[in-house]
Write a protein that holds these residues in place. Structure first.
Motif, mmCIF file in Angstrom:
data_model
loop_
_atom_site.group_PDB
_atom_site.id
_atom_site.type_symbol
_atom_site.label_atom_id
_atom_site.label_comp_id
_atom_site.label_asym_id
_atom_site.label_seq_id
_atom_site.Cartn_x
_atom_site.Cartn_y
_atom_site.Cartn_z
ATOM 1 N N GLY A 15 0.888 -1.141 0.123
ATOM 2 C CA GLY A 15 0.173 -0.009 0.057
ATOM 3 C C GLY A 15 0.823 1.361 0.094
ATOM 4 O O GLY A 15 0.543 2.142 -0.700
ATOM 5 N N CYS A 16 2.024 1.194 0.627
ATOM 6 C CA CYS A 16 2.966 2.326 0.838
ATOM 7 C C CYS A 16 3.315 2.514 -0.679
ATOM 8 O O CYS A 16 3.534 3.783 -1.085
ATOM 9 C CB CYS A 16 3.966 1.899 1.594
ATOM 10 S SG CYS A 16 3.627 2.065 3.436
ATOM 11 N N ASN A 18 2.077 1.929 -3.566
ATOM 12 C CA ASN A 18 0.901 2.401 -4.141
ATOM 13 C C ASN A 18 0.667 3.953 -4.020
ATOM 14 O O ASN A 18 0.478 4.517 -5.005
ATOM 15 C CB ASN A 18 -0.259 1.561 -4.003
ATOM 16 C CG ASN A 18 -0.413 0.276 -4.543
ATOM 17 O OD1 ASN A 18 0.454 0.237 -5.395
ATOM 18 N ND2 ASN A 18 -0.943 -0.558 -4.129
ATOM 19 N N SER A 19 0.851 4.302 -2.416
ATOM 20 C CA SER A 19 0.836 5.734 -2.482
ATOM 21 C C SER A 19 1.840 6.472 -2.877
ATOM 22 O O SER A 19 1.610 7.461 -3.347
ATOM 23 C CB SER A 19 0.783 5.953 -0.732
ATOM 24 O OG SER A 19 -0.253 5.134 -0.220
ATOM 25 N N LEU A 20 3.014 5.930 -3.067
ATOM 26 C CA LEU A 20 4.207 6.659 -3.396
ATOM 27 C C LEU A 20 4.034 6.958 -4.806
ATOM 28 O O LEU A 20 4.313 7.924 -5.338
ATOM 29 C CB LEU A 20 5.635 5.862 -3.037
ATOM 30 C CG LEU A 20 6.687 6.584 -3.663
ATOM 31 C CD1 LEU A 20 7.046 7.869 -2.926
ATOM 32 C CD2 LEU A 20 7.823 5.350 -3.277
ATOM 33 N N ARG A 22 1.352 6.692 -6.695
ATOM 34 C CA ARG A 22 0.120 7.941 -6.927
ATOM 35 C C ARG A 22 0.772 9.181 -6.703
ATOM 36 O O ARG A 22 0.248 10.237 -7.609
ATOM 37 C CB ARG A 22 -0.998 7.619 -6.178
ATOM 38 C CG ARG A 22 -1.807 6.615 -6.428
ATOM 39 C CD ARG A 22 -3.207 6.831 -5.806
ATOM 40 N NE ARG A 22 -3.185 6.603 -4.275
ATOM 41 C CZ ARG A 22 -2.953 5.483 -3.705
ATOM 42 N NH1 ARG A 22 -2.913 4.495 -4.127
ATOM 43 N NH2 ARG A 22 -2.858 5.294 -2.255
ATOM 44 N N ALA A 23 1.447 9.370 -5.823
ATOM 45 C CA ALA A 23 2.156 10.689 -5.630
ATOM 46 C C ALA A 23 3.207 11.334 -6.651
ATOM 47 O O ALA A 23 3.053 12.358 -7.167
ATOM 48 C CB ALA A 23 2.787 10.945 -4.155
ATOM 49 N N ALA A 63 3.966 12.820 0.396
ATOM 50 C CA ALA A 63 3.199 11.710 0.775
ATOM 51 C C ALA A 63 3.485 10.958 1.926
ATOM 52 O O ALA A 63 2.692 9.936 2.331
ATOM 53 C CB ALA A 63 3.637 10.622 -0.577
ATOM 54 N N TYR A 65 6.643 10.093 3.224
ATOM 55 C CA TYR A 65 7.915 9.165 3.354
ATOM 56 C C TYR A 65 9.259 10.044 3.345
ATOM 57 O O TYR A 65 9.304 10.989 3.002
ATOM 58 C CB TYR A 65 7.962 8.257 1.858
ATOM 59 C CG TYR A 65 6.583 7.326 1.954
ATOM 60 C CD1 TYR A 65 6.573 6.485 2.926
ATOM 61 C CD2 TYR A 65 5.698 7.826 1.089
ATOM 62 C CE1 TYR A 65 5.211 5.779 2.771
ATOM 63 C CE2 TYR A 65 4.643 7.067 1.062
ATOM 64 C CZ TYR A 65 4.275 6.080 2.006
ATOM 65 O OH TYR A 65 3.124 5.500 1.824
#
Length: 69
Positions: A15-16, A18-20, A22-23, A63, A65
């Motif tokens: 999920g991380c 995927n978030s990265l 997307r950002a 995001a 991170y």
């Protein structure tokens, strides 16, 4: 296209990643990303005429991170 290697910290799961992703996709000039979750090694391809390494780094930190190096 240029390639930027980043060492992203704080990712713990898919999920991380995927978030990265997307950002980074939200940045004009972004082309592609490859992420190794276990090491944090992240390779980003982008159009240097449209965006900069600083904008890539900002997207990563916005995001939630961290970055090493």
């Amino acid at each position: 296209m240029k390639t930027k290697n980043l060492k992203v910290t704080g990712m713990t799961c898919g999920g991380c990643v995927n978030s990265l992703t997307r950002a980074l996709k939200s940045i004009n000039g972004f082309d592609s990303v490859q992420v190794d979750l276990s090491t944090g090694d992240t390779q980003v391809q982008y159009d240097e005429n449209v965006t900069s390494p600083e904008q890539l780094r900002l997207a990563v930190t916005n995001a939630g991170y961290g970055l090493n190096g």
